[in-house]
Design a protein around this motif. Structure first.
Motif, mmCIF file in Angstrom:
data_model
loop_
_atom_site.group_PDB
_atom_site.id
_atom_site.type_symbol
_atom_site.label_atom_id
_atom_site.label_comp_id
_atom_site.label_asym_id
_atom_site.label_seq_id
_atom_site.Cartn_x
_atom_site.Cartn_y
_atom_site.Cartn_z
ATOM 1 N N ASN A 148 67.369 52.012 62.369
ATOM 2 C CA ASN A 148 68.315 52.245 63.451
ATOM 3 C C ASN A 148 67.689 52.011 64.819
ATOM 4 O O ASN A 148 68.366 51.580 65.752
ATOM 5 C CB ASN A 148 68.857 53.681 63.356
ATOM 6 N N GLU A 149 66.394 52.290 64.938
ATOM 7 C CA GLU A 149 65.714 52.089 66.213
ATOM 8 C C GLU A 149 65.738 50.625 66.627
ATOM 9 O O GLU A 149 65.901 50.299 67.806
ATOM 10 C CB GLU A 149 64.275 52.590 66.111
ATOM 11 N N ALA A 150 65.577 49.715 65.667
ATOM 12 C CA ALA A 150 65.584 48.289 65.981
ATOM 13 C C ALA A 150 66.948 47.847 66.488
ATOM 14 O O ALA A 150 67.054 47.079 67.456
ATOM 15 C CB ALA A 150 65.185 47.478 64.744
ATOM 16 N N LEU A 151 68.019 48.315 65.850
ATOM 17 C CA LEU A 151 69.360 47.953 66.323
ATOM 18 C C LEU A 151 69.644 48.570 67.688
ATOM 19 O O LEU A 151 70.294 47.950 68.540
ATOM 20 C CB LEU A 151 70.406 48.409 65.314
ATOM 21 N N ALA A 152 69.142 49.771 67.900
ATOM 22 C CA ALA A 152 69.313 50.403 69.208
ATOM 23 C C ALA A 152 68.590 49.606 70.290
ATOM 24 O O ALA A 152 69.069 49.508 71.433
ATOM 25 C CB ALA A 152 68.805 51.837 69.166
ATOM 26 N N ALA A 153 67.441 49.018 69.947
ATOM 27 C CA ALA A 153 66.698 48.200 70.911
ATOM 28 C C ALA A 153 67.501 46.972 71.321
ATOM 29 O O ALA A 153 67.435 46.524 72.471
ATOM 30 C CB ALA A 153 65.353 47.787 70.318
ATOM 31 N N VAL A 154 68.270 46.407 70.392
ATOM 32 C CA VAL A 154 69.131 45.268 70.728
ATOM 33 C C VAL A 154 70.142 45.675 71.789
ATOM 34 O O VAL A 154 70.347 44.989 72.795
ATOM 35 C CB VAL A 154 69.842 44.741 69.470
ATOM 36 N N GLY A 155 70.803 46.802 71.579
ATOM 37 C CA GLY A 155 71.786 47.275 72.547
ATOM 38 C C GLY A 155 71.166 47.670 73.876
ATOM 39 O O GLY A 155 71.785 47.497 74.937
ATOM 40 N N ARG A 156 69.944 48.176 73.846
ATOM 41 C CA ARG A 156 69.283 48.623 75.073
ATOM 42 C C ARG A 156 68.758 47.468 75.920
ATOM 43 O O ARG A 156 68.766 47.541 77.153
ATOM 44 C CB ARG A 156 68.130 49.556 74.705
ATOM 45 N N CYS A 157 68.330 46.381 75.276
ATOM 46 C CA CYS A 157 67.602 45.321 75.976
ATOM 47 C C CYS A 157 68.372 44.017 76.140
ATOM 48 O O CYS A 157 67.971 43.178 76.953
ATOM 49 C CB CYS A 157 66.284 45.029 75.246
ATOM 50 N N LEU A 158 69.426 43.795 75.374
ATOM 51 C CA LEU A 158 70.064 42.471 75.362
ATOM 52 C C LEU A 158 71.538 42.548 75.764
ATOM 53 O O LEU A 158 72.435 42.315 74.943
ATOM 54 C CB LEU A 158 69.929 41.830 73.976
ATOM 55 N N PRO A 159 71.842 42.829 77.006
ATOM 56 C CA PRO A 159 73.249 42.928 77.431
ATOM 57 C C PRO A 159 73.980 41.598 77.455
ATOM 58 O O PRO A 159 75.206 41.568 77.496
ATOM 59 C CB PRO A 159 73.134 43.511 78.843
ATOM 60 N N LYS A 160 73.249 40.466 77.427
ATOM 61 C CA LYS A 160 73.875 39.146 77.470
ATOM 62 C C LYS A 160 74.164 38.585 76.079
ATOM 63 O O LYS A 160 74.665 37.470 75.956
ATOM 64 C CB LYS A 160 72.988 38.170 78.235
ATOM 65 N N LEU A 161 73.849 39.346 75.054
ATOM 66 C CA LEU A 161 73.992 38.858 73.683
ATOM 67 C C LEU A 161 75.459 38.622 73.340
ATOM 68 O O LEU A 161 76.315 39.472 73.573
ATOM 69 C CB LEU A 161 73.381 39.867 72.712
ATOM 70 N N THR A 162 75.746 37.438 72.771
ATOM 71 C CA THR A 162 77.098 37.116 72.323
ATOM 72 C C THR A 162 77.177 36.917 70.814
ATOM 73 O O THR A 162 78.268 36.954 70.244
ATOM 74 C CB THR A 162 77.614 35.833 73.002
ATOM 75 N N ASP A 163 76.027 36.703 70.161
ATOM 76 C CA ASP A 163 76.012 36.388 68.735
ATOM 77 C C ASP A 163 74.841 37.119 68.089
ATOM 78 O O ASP A 163 73.682 36.862 68.416
ATOM 79 C CB ASP A 163 75.888 34.881 68.538
ATOM 80 N N PHE A 164 75.114 38.048 67.169
ATOM 81 C CA PHE A 164 74.062 38.828 66.514
ATOM 82 C C PHE A 164 74.278 38.807 65.007
ATOM 83 O O PHE A 164 75.389 39.060 64.526
ATOM 84 C CB PHE A 164 74.075 40.279 67.001
ATOM 85 N N ARG A 165 73.192 38.521 64.256
ATOM 86 C CA ARG A 165 73.281 38.492 62.801
ATOM 87 C C ARG A 165 71.950 38.936 62.202
ATOM 88 O O ARG A 165 70.890 38.504 62.654
ATOM 89 C CB ARG A 165 73.602 37.085 62.276
ATOM 90 N N ILE A 166 72.007 39.788 61.198
ATOM 91 C CA ILE A 166 70.803 40.156 60.459
ATOM 92 C C ILE A 166 71.099 40.104 58.969
ATOM 93 O O ILE A 166 72.231 40.339 58.523
ATOM 94 C CB ILE A 166 70.271 41.555 60.831
ATOM 95 N N VAL A 167 70.060 39.778 58.198
ATOM 96 C CA VAL A 167 70.109 39.813 56.741
ATOM 97 C C VAL A 167 68.914 40.623 56.270
ATOM 98 O O VAL A 167 67.770 40.341 56.660
ATOM 99 C CB VAL A 167 70.066 38.398 56.134
ATOM 100 N N LEU A 168 69.151 41.645 55.462
ATOM 101 C CA LEU A 168 68.075 42.461 54.904
ATOM 102 C C LEU A 168 67.696 41.882 53.546
ATOM 103 O O LEU A 168 68.471 41.929 52.588
ATOM 104 C CB LEU A 168 68.534 43.908 54.769
#
Length: 637
Positions: A360-380
């Motif tokens: 969850n910390e990694a996903l929170a870092a995306v929201g905290r640091c990348l306000p310009k993000l338009t396309d997000f995808r992850i595969v576990l």
């Protein structure tokens, strides 16, 4: 003369010409004075409208405006090769210069699609090259292309400047030789991940030396070509590549890359080395060499590589970390590498990662640091059994809250990776999302119901191994997702009953049911259903009662909706009105062909009149950077 309501009219002006005349009109005229202008002036006005949404809206105002749009539009994107016949495209658009077409669904990339599904490029290349001999750019994705297709394209369109065959199959280096020999003004040659290319030798790569020397981008990564031949020929050809700014191959030493790029007179903006790692310092050497001018990157090594890139390449816009199954792969990206990238590369608008571990910390870092993000995808990835911080509900919430302009969102996890609460967060905080892909997410129908309450702008939905039933899928699609244009589902909800429900209530919608693999694919089509489908693919399309045999029509009137209990019996009883497994010998091989494989005369009624926003679901757009084709521009292995 009768009063005409037009742009700029006002009650005061109308009263001067006749007291309260406009007010007394029971049915105002829809005639517009704009249309009284000479056509060259209207055409000039259309040429000055660049926004894709504005052009689409203008083209649907009236027949004249649609005609002007067809005369002036230069670029077009077809999101599904079966959504419209090639002949209908050339009939409507008279002067296209750049064309982008997608064929097979994304499931093809993961080996999930049935064999011989379709996606043939031949009819498209044949008609587009005939209708547009001045064609400058052609991009195809996940399509079957033959050497003869490339020969026809090269002979008819010698001015071609851009050719992208991404994840295509069926051609060889012999076909590429036709392109490099005849198209002397090439600026972009991209065959990335077309890994079924047959390397028959020949001077296809050497012929680039005979071009005008202005090649800007060469991408031959992961194309299944003989690596030793590439390593020998490319440095020699590189001496003539004075304008190269993007270079991607599968495997090459850093020193050889630098020698090629030293000949270029322009800054390098994209670099792909494949699997080059020989020491832990390689990522640092690469990043420091291009830190000031690199905006796209393709290669990194594990968390360490991501940390170096985050520290050095602050201006990166797009990053993609794909799964690498090669023998060189010694490390995987985890949440540590993801956090490093987010904290270091804060200009990112595109982030795709295949991870061995995430929290969850990694996903929170995306929201905290990348306000310009338009396309997000992850595969576990399924390479570790000790992933502990699941579900990722809170991480998804913080990510969506911190990325206000996000329009594309994909999470492919494992069972327990996202609960109903997390799926509900997608609807609550992802109100601008237009494309969502979920894998192994959710627990019950409640999650999908909560998501549907918020994502009202959703246009594309892809689900795999999610526990949502056909009843909830049908309810969400028909009641909440009114703008949905594309659907792919594999799993429990992918039933023929769902297909019948959708085609019955969505005018112009067509569903392909693949029972063997428990999949359905749904999309809008402005032409007849395709006839090149294999027998394992059943096409479900709505036939109005007046066009069906009397007995079927009478039975249909009482069964306009298939509930969960009677879906399969309904499907079986009235299959003749909905389903076709294969074409007869007299029928067309492909939409737009007749029985002799020739294009028919133009049919003014080729488009479904009941379908809303035809221009939108066809993906028509003037923007060359449409996300579906931009997603292959920035890779990291």
């Amino acid at each position: 003369m009768s009063e005409v309501a037009s742009w700029g009219d006002s009650p005061q002006l109308s009263n001067k010409k006749g007291k309260n005349r406009l007010a007394n009109e029971s049915t105002p005229s829809t005639e517009c004075k704009f249309n009284l202008l000479p056509e060259p002036i209207i055409e000039s006005i259309f040429n000055r409208v660049e926004a894709r949404g504005d052009r689409n809206a203008m083209s649907q105002v009236c027949k004249l405006w649609q005609k002007m749009d067809g005369m002036t539009r230069k670029n077009i994107y077809i999101s599904n090769c079966y959504s419209i016949a090639p002949s209908d495209v050339s009939r409507r658009f008279k002067s296209l210069q750049k064309i982008k077409i997608k064929g097979k669904p994304r499931a093809y990339e993961f080996g999930l699609l049935v064999e011989r599904w379709g996606g043939h490029a031949g009819p498209w290349i044949g008609e587009m090259s005939r209708a547009y001999p001045e064609l400058l750019g052609l991009s195809m994705r996940r399509m079957d292309v033959t050497d003869n297709d490339l020969r026809i394209l090269a002979s008819r369109c010698p001015k071609l400047q851009k050719l992208k065959l991404h994840k295509c199959c069926g051609f060889s280096t012999g076909g590429l030789e036709h392109i490099t020999r005849s198209c002397r003004t090439l600026r972009v040659l991209d065959i990335e991940e077309s890994d079924d290319i047959e390397d028959t030798g020949g001077p296809w790569l050497e012929l680039l030396e005979n071009s005008d020397g202005r090649l800007e981008s060469l991408n031959i990564a992961s194309a299944g070509l003989e690596e030793e031949n590439i390593k020998e020929v490319l440095p020699v050809v590189g001496r003539s590549l004075k304008c190269i700014s993007s270079l991607k191959v599968s495997d090459m030493e850093l020193g050889s890359f630098f020698k090629i790029l030293d000949n270029s007179n322009v800054p390098v903006v994209e670099l792909g080395l494949g699997c080059y790692c020989s020491s832990p310092e390689d990522p640092k050497e690469l990043a420091s060499s291009f830190a000031l001018r690199l905006s796209k990157l393709r290669s990194a090594v594990g968390d360490r590589g991501m940390q170096v890139i985050g520290e050095t390449c602050k201006q990166l816009k797009r990053i993609r970390v794909d799964q690498d199954t090669s023998e060189y792969m010694t490390d995987y990206i985890t949440q540590k590498g993801m956090i490093a990238i987010c904290e270091g590369c804060r200009e990112l608008d595109f982030l795709v990662m295949y991870l061995s571990d995430v929290n969850n910390e990694a996903l929170a870092a995306v929201g905290r640091c990348l306000p310009k993000l338009t396309d997000f995808r992850i595969v576990l990835l399924e390479v570790r059994n000790d992933v502990k911080d699941l579900p990722l509900d809170e991480g998804v919430r913080l990510l969506l809250q911190g990325c206000p302009i996000l329009t594309r969102f994909s999470v492919y996890l494992r069972q327990g990776g996202l609960s109903d609460k997390g799926v509900g967060y997608i609807g609550q905080f992802g109100t601008k999302l237009k494309w969502v892909l979920l894998g192994c997410s959710g627990e019950t129908d409640k999650g999908l119901r909560l998501m549907a309450e918020g994502c009202r702008q959703l246009e594309r939905l892809e689900l795999r191994c999610c526990p949502f039933t056909e009843l909830q899928l049908a309810s969400s699609i028909l009641n909440s997702w009114r703008h949905l244009k594309y659907l792919w589902v594999q799993g429990v909800g992918a039933t023929s009953g769902l297909g019948v429900d959708l085609v019955t209530h969505k005018s112009g919608f067509l569903v392909e049911f693949m029972g063997e693999t428990q999949q359905i694919l749904g999309y809008y089509s402005a032409t007849r259903p395709r006839t090149d489908n294999p027998r394992s693919v059943c096409l479900i399309n709505y036939v109005p009662p007046e066009d069906r045999p009397e007995a079927d029509a009478k039975g249909f009137q009482g069964n306009t909706h298939a509930s969960q209990g009677d879906a399969h019996s309904f499907y079986s009883d009235y299959a003749d009105g909905y389903v076709r497994n294969s074409c007869s010998e007299a029928e067309a091989f492909y939409p737009g062909f007749n029985e002799n494989n020739l294009y028919p005369d133009a049919d003014e009624n080729a488009f479904y009149t009941g379908v809303v926003d035809a221009g939108l679901y066809l993906g028509v757009g003037d923007s060359c950077g449409y996300p579906e084709f931009g997603e292959d521009e920035a890779f990291i292995y």
